[in-house]
Write a protein that holds these residues in place. Structure first.
Motif, PDB file in Angstrom:
ATOM      1  N   ALA A  90      -3.702  -3.933  16.567  1.00 63.30           N
ATOM      2  CA  ALA A  90      -2.433  -4.643  16.474  1.00 63.30           C
ATOM      3  C   ALA A  90      -2.530  -5.650  15.329  1.00 63.30           C
ATOM      4  O   ALA A  90      -3.609  -5.848  14.759  1.00 63.30           O
ATOM      5  CB  ALA A  90      -2.139  -5.341  17.802  1.00 63.30           C
ATOM      6  N   PRO A  91      -1.450  -6.323  14.977  1.00 63.81           N
ATOM      7  CA  PRO A  91      -1.508  -7.278  13.857  1.00 63.81           C
ATOM      8  C   PRO A  91      -2.576  -8.355  14.002  1.00 63.81           C
ATOM      9  O   PRO A  91      -3.117  -8.822  12.987  1.00 63.81           O
ATOM     10  CB  PRO A  91      -0.102  -7.888  13.858  1.00 63.81           C
ATOM     11  N   ASN A  92      -2.917  -8.740  15.236  1.00 66.91           N
ATOM     12  CA  ASN A  92      -3.913  -9.811  15.457  1.00 66.91           C
ATOM     13  C   ASN A  92      -5.270  -9.264  15.876  1.00 66.91           C
ATOM     14  O   ASN A  92      -6.050  -9.968  16.513  1.00 66.91           O
ATOM     15  CB  ASN A  92      -3.402 -10.777  16.523  1.00 66.91           C
ATOM     16  N   GLN A  93      -5.575  -8.033  15.503  1.00 66.29           N
ATOM     17  CA  GLN A  93      -6.834  -7.410  15.903  1.00 66.29           C
ATOM     18  C   GLN A  93      -7.589  -6.845  14.700  1.00 66.29           C
ATOM     19  O   GLN A  93      -7.020  -6.626  13.628  1.00 66.29           O
ATOM     20  CB  GLN A  93      -6.582  -6.283  16.919  1.00 66.29           C
ATOM     21  N   ILE A  94      -8.894  -6.613  14.925  1.00 70.10           N
ATOM     22  CA  ILE A  94      -9.738  -5.978  13.924  1.00 70.10           C
ATOM     23  C   ILE A  94     -10.590  -4.926  14.624  1.00 70.10           C
ATOM     24  O   ILE A  94     -11.075  -5.136  15.738  1.00 70.10           O
ATOM     25  CB  ILE A  94     -10.616  -7.020  13.188  1.00 70.10           C
ATOM     26  N   LEU A  95     -10.739  -3.771  13.983  1.00 73.95           N
ATOM     27  CA  LEU A  95     -11.533  -2.674  14.529  1.00 73.95           C
ATOM     28  C   LEU A  95     -12.802  -2.544  13.694  1.00 73.95           C
ATOM     29  O   LEU A  95     -12.742  -2.387  12.477  1.00 73.95           O
ATOM     30  CB  LEU A  95     -10.737  -1.365  14.489  1.00 73.95           C
ATOM     31  N   ILE A  96     -13.959  -2.624  14.378  1.00 76.39           N
ATOM     32  CA  ILE A  96     -15.250  -2.595  13.686  1.00 76.39           C
ATOM     33  C   ILE A  96     -16.085  -1.440  14.213  1.00 76.39           C
ATOM     34  O   ILE A  96     -16.180  -1.221  15.431  1.00 76.39           O
ATOM     35  CB  ILE A  96     -16.018  -3.925  13.896  1.00 76.39           C
ATOM     36  N   GLY A  97     -16.695  -0.702  13.313  1.00 78.81           N
ATOM     37  CA  GLY A  97     -17.636   0.347  13.680  1.00 78.81           C
ATOM     38  C   GLY A  97     -19.061  -0.177  13.564  1.00 78.81           C
ATOM     39  O   GLY A  97     -19.441  -0.725  12.524  1.00 78.81           O
TER      40      GLY A  97
ATOM     41  N   VAL B  16     -16.112  -2.905   8.875  1.00 76.65           N
ATOM     42  CA  VAL B  16     -14.716  -2.984   9.305  1.00 76.65           C
ATOM     43  C   VAL B  16     -14.053  -1.627   9.077  1.00 76.65           C
ATOM     44  O   VAL B  16     -14.114  -1.062   7.985  1.00 76.65           O
ATOM     45  CB  VAL B  16     -13.961  -4.082   8.519  1.00 76.65           C
ATOM     46  N   LEU B  17     -13.422  -1.105  10.147  1.00 80.26           N
ATOM     47  CA  LEU B  17     -12.721   0.175  10.049  1.00 80.26           C
ATOM     48  C   LEU B  17     -11.245  -0.024   9.724  1.00 80.26           C
ATOM     49  O   LEU B  17     -10.696   0.657   8.856  1.00 80.26           O
ATOM     50  CB  LEU B  17     -12.870   0.959  11.357  1.00 80.26           C
ATOM     51  N   LYS B  18     -10.603  -0.955  10.438  1.00 85.34           N
ATOM     52  CA  LYS B  18      -9.190  -1.246  10.196  1.00 85.34           C
ATOM     53  C   LYS B  18      -8.924  -2.708  10.538  1.00 85.34           C
ATOM     54  O   LYS B  18      -9.584  -3.278  11.408  1.00 85.34           O
ATOM     55  CB  LYS B  18      -8.279  -0.341  11.033  1.00 85.34           C
ATOM     56  N   VAL B  19      -7.956  -3.297   9.855  1.00 86.91           N
ATOM     57  CA  VAL B  19      -7.635  -4.712  10.065  1.00 86.91           C
ATOM     58  C   VAL B  19      -6.141  -4.872  10.293  1.00 86.91           C
ATOM     59  O   VAL B  19      -5.323  -4.333   9.531  1.00 86.91           O
ATOM     60  CB  VAL B  19      -8.031  -5.572   8.845  1.00 86.91           C
ATOM     61  N   GLY B  20      -5.758  -5.613  11.350  1.00 92.33           N
ATOM     62  CA  GLY B  20      -4.360  -5.953  11.571  1.00 92.33           C
ATOM     63  C   GLY B  20      -3.858  -6.880  10.486  1.00 92.33           C
ATOM     64  O   GLY B  20      -4.615  -7.692   9.940  1.00 92.33           O
ATOM     65  N   LYS B  21      -2.566  -6.783  10.175  1.00 90.26           N
ATOM     66  CA  LYS B  21      -2.016  -7.504   9.023  1.00 90.26           C
ATOM     67  C   LYS B  21      -2.072  -9.020   9.177  1.00 90.26           C
ATOM     68  O   LYS B  21      -2.066  -9.753   8.176  1.00 90.26           O
ATOM     69  CB  LYS B  21      -0.585  -7.061   8.768  1.00 90.26           C
ATOM     70  N   ASP B  22      -2.159  -9.528  10.411  1.00 87.37           N
ATOM     71  CA  ASP B  22      -2.198 -10.975  10.631  1.00 87.37           C
ATOM     72  C   ASP B  22      -3.592 -11.482  10.994  1.00 87.37           C
ATOM     73  O   ASP B  22      -3.743 -12.671  11.322  1.00 87.37           O
ATOM     74  CB  ASP B  22      -1.220 -11.357  11.749  1.00 87.37           C
TER      75      ASP B  22
ATOM     76  N   VAL C 226      -9.442   5.758  17.474  1.00 90.84           N
ATOM     77  CA  VAL C 226     -10.856   6.058  17.265  1.00 90.84           C
ATOM     78  C   VAL C 226     -11.492   6.396  18.606  1.00 90.84           C
ATOM     79  O   VAL C 226     -11.231   5.729  19.608  1.00 90.84           O
ATOM     80  CB  VAL C 226     -11.591   4.849  16.629  1.00 90.84           C
ATOM     81  N   ARG C 227     -12.304   7.424  18.609  1.00 89.61           N
ATOM     82  CA  ARG C 227     -13.052   7.750  19.823  1.00 89.61           C
ATOM     83  C   ARG C 227     -14.416   7.066  19.707  1.00 89.61           C
ATOM     84  O   ARG C 227     -15.164   7.282  18.751  1.00 89.61           O
ATOM     85  CB  ARG C 227     -13.216   9.251  19.980  1.00 89.61           C
TER      86      ARG C 227
ATOM     87  N   ASN D  65     -20.583  -5.617  21.862  1.00 88.53           N
ATOM     88  CA  ASN D  65     -21.287  -4.928  22.944  1.00 88.53           C
ATOM     89  C   ASN D  65     -22.070  -3.748  22.369  1.00 88.53           C
ATOM     90  O   ASN D  65     -21.997  -3.458  21.173  1.00 88.53           O
ATOM     91  CB  ASN D  65     -20.294  -4.411  23.987  1.00 88.53           C
ATOM     92  N   HIS D  66     -22.796  -3.048  23.232  1.00 83.11           N
ATOM     93  CA  HIS D  66     -23.465  -1.817  22.816  1.00 83.11           C
ATOM     94  C   HIS D  66     -22.412  -0.704  22.768  1.00 83.11           C
ATOM     95  O   HIS D  66     -22.132  -0.033  23.766  1.00 83.11           O
ATOM     96  CB  HIS D  66     -24.591  -1.466  23.792  1.00 83.11           C
ATOM     97  N   ALA D  67     -21.796  -0.551  21.596  1.00 81.96           N
ATOM     98  CA  ALA D  67     -20.711   0.416  21.427  1.00 81.96           C
ATOM     99  C   ALA D  67     -20.636   0.831  19.967  1.00 81.96           C
ATOM    100  O   ALA D  67     -20.970   0.061  19.072  1.00 81.96           O
ATOM    101  CB  ALA D  67     -19.381  -0.179  21.875  1.00 81.96           C
ATOM    102  N   SER D  68     -20.157   2.054  19.756  1.00 82.68           N
ATOM    103  CA  SER D  68     -20.057   2.554  18.382  1.00 82.68           C
ATOM    104  C   SER D  68     -18.876   1.954  17.641  1.00 82.68           C
ATOM    105  O   SER D  68     -18.861   1.945  16.400  1.00 82.68           O
ATOM    106  CB  SER D  68     -19.938   4.076  18.391  1.00 82.68           C
ATOM    107  N   ALA D  69     -17.892   1.459  18.372  1.00 82.06           N
ATOM    108  CA  ALA D  69     -16.746   0.793  17.749  1.00 82.06           C
ATOM    109  C   ALA D  69     -16.168  -0.202  18.741  1.00 82.06           C
ATOM    110  O   ALA D  69     -16.256  -0.023  19.957  1.00 82.06           O
ATOM    111  CB  ALA D  69     -15.686   1.809  17.330  1.00 82.06           C
ATOM    112  N   GLU D  70     -15.553  -1.259  18.192  1.00 86.56           N
ATOM    113  CA  GLU D  70     -15.032  -2.308  19.069  1.00 86.56           C
ATOM    114  C   GLU D  70     -13.793  -2.938  18.452  1.00 86.56           C
ATOM    115  O   GLU D  70     -13.704  -3.137  17.234  1.00 86.56           O
ATOM    116  CB  GLU D  70     -16.096  -3.371  19.299  1.00 86.56           C
ATOM    117  N   LEU D  71     -12.823  -3.227  19.321  1.00 85.54           N
ATOM    118  CA  LEU D  71     -11.571  -3.852  18.913  1.00 85.54           C
ATOM    119  C   LEU D  71     -11.597  -5.311  19.360  1.00 85.54           C
ATOM    120  O   LEU D  71     -11.729  -5.604  20.547  1.00 85.54           O
ATOM    121  CB  LEU D  71     -10.391  -3.122  19.555  1.00 85.54           C
TER     122      LEU D  71
END
Length: 344
Positions: A26-33, A77-83, A2-3, A99-105
């Motif tokens: 990664a499996p232990n991460q979550i990506l949020i927009g 939530v954009l994508k979720v790691g399996k764990d 994601v950009r 933070n002030h960001a359009s997406a964060e991991l």
């Protein structure tokens, strides 16, 4: 991949917006927009002006320029790691310390990896303020019993506003707001404050006692962030009253009469930092509070309207306007209070 766009403080009094690529989780991460993020004026202005103590602390590598400011946001939530724990799925509406960001991991184990689902009836702009509100909530939690107890909040910036509004939601009363800025006093009244006091209109203590009809408030919250204001907060508490410091008083108070103003009056003065207050070691808190419980309570109150946001948000900005917002919060307190950044 994601950009993402990030609004950052590059050096004192300078901000910019940069673009970065964020990998899939990664499996232990979550990506949020993010849909919205909210400015926490005290912390962010301390970094923006170059005065925050952690900027010079070699043990705090994350607190260096370029600095990614902000710690309160809401989005999907954009994508979720399996764990990743919590049962999150793509599309879930969430509040998080972003933070002030359009997406964060976010990564499991990092102190900022905290995510809370929000109900459909809570809009993103309101949910974006939830993490900041916890820092004001400390007055209510630290005081313990609040129902029917008189309370005064000294300093009605964003943290003071939430101190006052959480006290109202927790049943305290009467609740009095104190600030020299009229717009802030008006915002407190819009939220349901029983009374407000202008410190420039006369002796604060006399004004408070005249309204309450007694000597001092049972609970006093100091949200000024000014060390020398704490003795004033102590003077506003009644005998055996409680003073809870929720602003971050960076520095040292010059004059505190511990014998006459604290010891002989049986005053209790406590700190209530929005993170440290909820550490597991702090077993003195009635109600078995932790950060997760606090945020879920705040989200429920915001969704139900019991925690009022009336008069709070004065500006909604683009990421490119972050520097202008900081300047407004620094120099135009008559017009700037709560500021949201819109990402979508």
């Amino acid at each position: 991949m994601v950009r993402a766009r990030q609004a950052v403080i590059t050096e004192p009094f300078k901000t910019t917006v940069r673009e970065v690529e964020i990998p899939d989780p990664a499996p232990n991460q979550i990506l949020i927009g993010a849909e919205y993020s909210a400015i926490s004026a005290g912390t962010e202005l301390a970094v923006y002006t170059g005065t925050h103590q952690w900027l010079k602390d070699p043990a705090m590598p994350d607190w260096k320029f370029p600095f990614r400011s902000g710690y309160s946001a809401a989005g999907r939530v954009l994508k979720v790691g399996k764990d990743f724990p919590g049962g999150f799925a793509e599309g879930d509406r969430v509040s998080f310390p972003g933070n002030h960001a359009s997406a964060e991991l976010l990564t499991v184990g990092h102190e900022r990896c905290r995510v809370w689902k929000i109900p459909d009836n809570l809009s993103f702009d309101k949910a974006a303020i939830a993490c900041i509100s916890r820092y004001g909530m400390g007055v209510s939690v630290r005081a313990g019993l609040t129902v029917g107890r008189s309370a005064a909040v000294l300093g009605l910036g964003i943290i003071g506003q939430f101190s006052l509004r959480c006290l109202l939601a927790a049943g305290a009363g009467p609740v009095v707001g104190i600030d020299a800025v009229k717009m802030r006093r008006d915002a407190a009244l819009a939220a349901g404050a029983d009374h407000v006091i202008d410190p420039t209109a006369g002796d604060i203590k006399q004004q408070l006692n005249a309204f309450l009809g007694t000597k001092g408030a049972e609970i006093v919250g100091d949200a000024t962030g000014v060390p020398d204001a704490i003795p004033t907060a102590m003077s506003l508490a009644g005998d055996a009253g409680q003073v809870v410091v929720v602003g971050s008083p960076r520095g040292k108070a010059k004059e505190v009469n511990f014998y006459d103003d604290l010891h002989r009056r049986y005053i209790e003065v406590t700190g209530a930092h929005g993170n440290m207050l909820f550490e597991p070691a702090h077993t003195r808190l009635a109600g078995a509070w932790d950060i997760d419980k606090a945020q879920k309570w705040l989200i429920r109150q915001l969704a139900a309207g019991r925690l009022s946001l009336a008069g709070l948000v004065t500006h909604t900005i683009t990421p490119e306007q972050l520097g202008d917002a900081y300047e407004g919060l620094l120099k135009d307190k008559d017009n700037y209070l709560g500021v949201l950044m819109k990402w979508v």
